[in-house]
Scaffold this motif. Structure first.
Motif, mmCIF file in Angstrom:
data_model
loop_
_atom_site.group_PDB
_atom_site.id
_atom_site.type_symbol
_atom_site.label_atom_id
_atom_site.label_comp_id
_atom_site.label_asym_id
_atom_site.label_seq_id
_atom_site.Cartn_x
_atom_site.Cartn_y
_atom_site.Cartn_z
ATOM 1 N N ILE A 30 -23.677 3.326 3.085
ATOM 2 C CA ILE A 30 -23.668 2.318 2.035
ATOM 3 C C ILE A 30 -23.004 1.067 2.583
ATOM 4 O O ILE A 30 -21.946 1.129 3.198
ATOM 5 N N THR A 31 -23.642 -0.080 2.363
ATOM 6 C CA THR A 31 -23.058 -1.353 2.732
ATOM 7 C C THR A 31 -22.362 -1.922 1.515
ATOM 8 O O THR A 31 -22.988 -2.153 0.480
ATOM 9 N N GLY A 32 -21.061 -2.125 1.618
ATOM 10 C CA GLY A 32 -20.284 -2.641 0.502
ATOM 11 C C GLY A 32 -20.493 -4.131 0.305
ATOM 12 O O GLY A 32 -21.140 -4.807 1.100
ATOM 13 N N TYR A 33 -19.900 -4.643 -0.747
ATOM 14 C CA TYR A 33 -20.031 -6.070 -1.038
ATOM 15 C C TYR A 33 -19.371 -6.927 0.034
ATOM 16 O O TYR A 33 -19.686 -8.092 0.193
ATOM 17 N N ASP A 34 -18.431 -6.326 0.804
ATOM 18 C CA ASP A 34 -17.755 -7.050 1.878
ATOM 19 C C ASP A 34 -18.525 -6.985 3.194
ATOM 20 O O ASP A 34 -18.088 -7.539 4.199
ATOM 21 N N GLY A 35 -19.669 -6.291 3.206
ATOM 22 C CA GLY A 35 -20.509 -6.218 4.391
ATOM 23 C C GLY A 35 -20.183 -5.078 5.335
ATOM 24 O O GLY A 35 -20.799 -4.943 6.383
ATOM 25 N N HIS A 37 -20.177 -1.224 6.514
ATOM 26 C CA HIS A 37 -20.967 0.002 6.326
ATOM 27 C C HIS A 37 -20.018 1.188 6.228
ATOM 28 O O HIS A 37 -19.112 1.334 7.039
ATOM 29 N N ARG A 38 -20.262 2.046 5.234
ATOM 30 C CA ARG A 38 -19.440 3.237 5.036
ATOM 31 C C ARG A 38 -20.340 4.458 4.926
ATOM 32 O O ARG A 38 -21.386 4.412 4.289
ATOM 33 N N ARG A 39 -19.908 5.553 5.519
ATOM 34 C CA ARG A 39 -20.634 6.817 5.396
ATOM 35 C C ARG A 39 -20.074 7.546 4.187
ATOM 36 O O ARG A 39 -18.876 7.808 4.110
ATOM 37 N N VAL A 40 -20.934 7.867 3.243
ATOM 38 C CA VAL A 40 -20.505 8.503 2.002
ATOM 39 C C VAL A 40 -21.175 9.866 1.898
ATOM 40 O O VAL A 40 -22.362 10.006 2.175
ATOM 41 N N GLU A 41 -20.396 10.877 1.500
ATOM 42 C CA GLU A 41 -20.941 12.206 1.245
ATOM 43 C C GLU A 41 -20.870 12.462 -0.245
ATOM 44 O O GLU A 41 -19.828 12.290 -0.866
ATOM 45 N N VAL A 42 -21.991 12.880 -0.817
ATOM 46 C CA VAL A 42 -22.063 13.155 -2.241
ATOM 47 C C VAL A 42 -22.383 14.631 -2.415
ATOM 48 O O VAL A 42 -23.299 15.150 -1.780
ATOM 49 N N ALA A 61 -22.578 0.026 -5.301
ATOM 50 C CA ALA A 61 -22.288 -0.725 -4.078
ATOM 51 C C ALA A 61 -23.000 -2.070 -4.077
ATOM 52 O O ALA A 61 -22.462 -3.070 -3.604
ATOM 53 N N GLU A 62 -24.206 -2.109 -4.622
ATOM 54 C CA GLU A 62 -24.952 -3.364 -4.679
ATOM 55 C C GLU A 62 -24.308 -4.350 -5.652
ATOM 56 O O GLU A 62 -24.329 -5.552 -5.429
#
Length: 64
Positions: A30-35, A37-42, A61-62
């Protein structure tokens, strides 16, 4: 939920069953509003639950 023919739905390619637990997991970037990239596990009890959580996480995130 998979289709009757056994194929996966769109966007469901990385949902896996967690070994040793009764859970499903999906990993996404997921790319956050700050640019950044984070790996997210759901995690969820069903594929459908994981899919809805992923849609909510990407929508959030968008929006920032």
């Amino acid at each position: 939920m998979t289709k009757v023919n056994g194929r996966r739905l769109n966007g469901e390619g990385s949902i896996n069953k967690v070994p040793g637990r009764n859970l499903y997991r999906m990993r996404i970037w997921i790319t956050g509003y700050d640019g950044i990239h984070r790996r997210v596990e759901v995690y969820g009890k069903t594929r459908a639950e994981v899919r809805t959580k992923v849609m909510d996480a990407t929508r959030q995130a968008e929006q920032g």
